[in-house]
Write an enzyme that holds these catalytic residues in place. Structure first.
Site, PDB file in Angstrom:
ATOM      1  N   HIS A 201       0.843  -1.203   0.000  1.00  0.00           N
ATOM      2  CA  HIS A 201       0.000   0.000   0.000  1.00  0.00           C
ATOM      3  C   HIS A 201       0.872   1.244   0.000  1.00  0.00           C
ATOM      4  O   HIS A 201       1.978   1.262   0.542  1.00  0.00           O
ATOM      5  CB  HIS A 201      -0.999  -0.014   1.149  1.00  0.00           C
TER       6      HIS A 201
ATOM      7  N   GLU B  19      -5.246   1.847   2.521  1.00  0.00           N
ATOM      8  CA  GLU B  19      -5.005   0.745   3.456  1.00  0.00           C
ATOM      9  C   GLU B  19      -5.098   1.199   4.895  1.00  0.00           C
ATOM     10  O   GLU B  19      -5.638   0.484   5.755  1.00  0.00           O
ATOM     11  CB  GLU B  19      -3.622   0.135   3.182  1.00  0.00           C
TER      12      GLU B  19
ATOM     13  N   HIS C 216       3.169   5.448  12.843  1.00  0.00           N
ATOM     14  CA  HIS C 216       2.025   6.310  12.543  1.00  0.00           C
ATOM     15  C   HIS C 216       2.156   7.723  13.105  1.00  0.00           C
ATOM     16  O   HIS C 216       1.154   8.402  13.329  1.00  0.00           O
ATOM     17  CB  HIS C 216       0.720   5.681  13.045  1.00  0.00           C
TER      18      HIS C 216
END
Length: 735
Positions: free
Chosen positions: A344, A392, A503
């Site tokens: 992704h 994704e 993240h």
């Protein structure tokens, strides 16, 4: 003249002999294409690709996301792939306003910064286009309530809190959980089920911060204000577009609301441990068990409720917006048999580790294989399809939409799906996947040198093959194995330090240059591993699927079911499944003998017998598909699927285990019987059809025809020579 005719005849004879030898033997390439391929992935170019992808934030559905799709497309076209973009329209959300504040008591009033500060060493960390820290698919909400600490927010944590010994009601409370153990969406789903009005999730330094080592930018671990973004969609129920309730829940839910079913009905927000610290310090009441204690300084880890009152106010906008999958193909001789290789492309911010290390790897594989085609004339036996997924991070959207859209084509043509998500997050190789592909991965890992060594050490020498286990969810393999029954593998170079910037805005090129893979040799190594796996699947005369291994794994998985049933004081009848697994073992052994015979026979991959066996090997995995787990019909594979309250983590024989955990012995037995029936369907799929009366195609027919043509040419040449000689003598006599 006579001498010239003799030379011509000799040349024709040897040319005919050459044609016969060429046509009679397997294609023996003058070039070792595997060895040549391994020489092509370039660490410098891998970094160049990563530098492009990480130059700007590229969250799904944004203009920069579209730019990366176009750049990927044009690169693949440049590398010689046939490539295109498939645009899809899906549901996404983005933050507008966020506030977390202690409003009571007055002496503890506090407003969270909700900011990840600029790090001077990291030039991208002050990019104003980075999405504010939030959780994808949270609804808007403005709640004010007492706070309760719920540890990791797992099912057992919630059960402990409401147990008679503790007796805390979570109705109407705002909950504070720490990241870890289960997917964040499961924390939200449980909080919703227990009546909470909102959920805050923070990163505790005990899990990925200063207790592990130096924090960013001095080290790889999460700093005090680092925040983990991420989706809180219910991944164990609904991968893909969260509006598609028919796919995820069944036809009875077509007209229902997705809120509360596939996404939370309560607001959810991520925090840094720096912002969570005053909230934890304000809690009183029962002190949590030692296993619930993290490492936030000056915190007792009291559970609450309260006495602090916290206001949590978040506004998001939900948009129906475009995302862009990029598809590229290197067409093979068997164009309708595809080896799929995907990663992704979208990221929460810059995504150097997740996912752009994998995007860089995919780019180097495409470039290297394209070079074999363009410069060396290589053409794979089967088509290799490259897939750059979008969406994704919100919940496997691009790949799931693609899988549903192309379901019939993929079911007929897909040989296997190879996934590289986090290509490089450390130096430890790992792979999870379908049991039938373990042999392939062992062979590939044995053929690739371990990065940064000169001692002849292979990747296999560093990999514990016993760690090769089933797939759950959490990346783009999900739709292929769980919904379509396509053999799948997820592979990576991993390491614990990647969790320190996971993240966050600090998952950047600078982090990768300093701590992740400074030499980019592991990017090169990952390109070699994944690319070689694709080549072997595309080039193998007989597909390297091993169902004897599969049966061995099923025996282990059945043991897990028995153990869980015993833990719940349940007795289930396993005889039907045991017998089926024994039969699969025998069938797997027969197939291995058949594979060995055909492999040693010199037959080509295009031979009818070989193609028939390959189709049986490829399609057998589809037979593990059932009606779907009750309540979760998307997950059709009877052997592996994510556990309902585990998020990414797999359950084996998932329908059985879910029924056991729900206390439904009748359903558990029915699910086990259905799994046994699927195993028998696999055996049937692996069994060759009875011989027909029609004559089989002989492998020597084509070379014989070529030889006869050559001999005909030779005979004609001889006759022509004799006629010429006769005419010459006649003319001489006339003179």
């Amino acid at each position: 003249m006579m001498m010239m005719m003799m030379m011509t005849m000799s040349l024709l004879f040897f040319f005919t002999l050459f044609l016969f030898v060429l046509a009679s033997s397997p294609a023996a390439a003058a070039v070792d294409f595997e060895e040549l391929f391994q020489s092509l992935p370039d660490p410098k170019l891998a970094r160049d690709h990563l530098e492009y992808y990480t130059a700007q934030p590229h969250l799904a559905g944004t203009p920069r996301d579209f730019e990366t799709a176009n750049w990927t497309l044009h690169k693949w076209l440049e590398y010689g792939l046939d490539a295109w973009i498939e645009e899809e329209t899906v549901l996404l959300n983005y933050p507008v306003h966020r506030r977390v504040a202690i409003t009571y008591p007055a002496d503890q009033v506090f407003v969270a910064s909700l900011q990840e500060p600029w790090v001077p060493e990291d030039p991208t960390s002050n990019n104003t286009d980075a999405v504010a820290s939030f959780n994808g698919y949270t609804p808007s909400g403005n709640v004010t309530a007492e706070l309760v600490y719920v540890n990791y927010g797992t099912e057992s944590d919630f059960e402990y809190l409401v147990s008679p010994e503790v007796g805390i009601s979570l109705e109407g409370k705002l909950l504070l959980a720490r990241y870890g153990r289960v997917h964040r969406g499961i924390k939200a789903m449980l909080a919703q089920e227990y009546g909470a009005v909102g959920l805050l999730i923070y990163s505790d330094p005990a899990d990925d911060g200063f207790t592990k080592g130096a924090t960013y930018p001095n080290g790889p671990w999460r700093p005090q204000q680092g925040v983990q973004r991420g989706s809180v969609g219910f991944s164990s129920i609904c991968p893909g577009d969260k509006r598609d309730l028919e796919l995820c829940l069944g036809p009875d839910f077509v007209n229902s609301s997705y809120v509360g079913r596939t996404i939370p009905s309560i607001p959810v927000m991520p925090l840094s441990w720096g912002d969570a610290q005053p909230l934890l310090m304000g809690l009183q009441g029962n002190i949590a068990p030692p296993s619930w204690h993290g490492a936030v300084p000056n915190v007792s880890y009291a559970i609450g409720p309260g006495p602090i009152i916290v206001n949590f106010d978040i506004e998001v906008t939900f948009n129906i917006t475009s995302i862009w999958n990029v598809v590229g193909r290197l067409e093979g001789h068997q164009a309708d048999r595809q080896v799929l290789l995907g990663n992704h492309r979208d990221a929460w911010v810059f995504g150097a580790v997740d996912p752009s290390s994998g995007s860089s790897v995919l780019m180097e594989i495409a470039r290297s294989l394209g070079k074999l085609v363009q410069d060396e004339g290589w053409k794979p036996q089967r088509t290799i399809t490259f897939l750059s997924w979008d969406g994704e991070e919100y919940g496997l959207i691009g790949s799931t939409v693609y899988g549903k859209k192309h379901k019939d084509m993929l079911s007929e043509q897909a040989v296997a799906y190879l996934n590289v998500d986090i290509g490089v997050g450390g130096s430890v190789f790992g792979a999870l996947g379908t049991p039938s592909l373990l042999d392939l991965m062992v062979g590939v890992a044995s053929s690739v040198p371990y990065p940064n060594n000169t001692e002849g050490v292979s990747v296999m020498d560093t990999w514990n093959r016993d760690a090769y286990g089933p797939l759950g969810s959490g990346s783009d393999f999900t739709v292929f194995i769980d919904y379509l029954g396509i053999p799948s593998v997820d592979m990576y170079f991993d390491g614990p330090t990647k969790s320190g910037i996971y993240h966050s805005i600090y998952d950047s090129l600078y982090w990768m240059d300093q701590f992740g893979d400074p030499s980019y040799s592991f990017h090169q190594g990952m390109a070699r591993v994944a690319g070689l796996a694709a080549m072997r699947l595309a080039e193998a005369t007989v597909l390297p699927f091993n169902y004897e291994d599969y049966a061995s794994k099923l025996t282990q998985y059945l043991g897990t079911v028995i153990e869980i049933a015993n833990n719940y004081n349940m007795t289930i009848d396993i005889e039907h499944v045991e017998d089926a697994i024994v039969s699969l073992t025998k069938k797997g052994q027969e197939v291995e003998l058949e594979k060995a015979h055909l492999s040693s026979s010199g037959k080509l991959a295009s031979n009818e017998d070989v193609m028939a066996l390959n189709d049986r090997l490829m399609l057998a995995e589809r037979m593990f598909l059932g009606a779907g787990i009750p309540g979760r019909p998307f997950f059709r594979h009877v052997v592996q699927a994510p556990g309902l309250y585990k998020g990414y983590e797999p359950d084996v024989f998932p329908g059985v285990i879910q029924a056991i955990e729900d206390g439904n012995i009748t359903l558990a037995q029915n699910q086990l019987n259905a799994a046994g029936a699927c195993v028998r369907s696999v055996i049937k799929a692996l069994t060759p059809p009875s011989p027909s009366a029609a004559p089989a195609t002989r492998p020597w027919v084509v070379p014989l025809i070529i030889t006869l043509v050559g001999l005909t040419v030779l005979i004609i040449s001889i006759v022509a020579f004799l006629m010429w000689r006769r005419r010459s003598r006649s003319n001489y006599q006339k003179v």
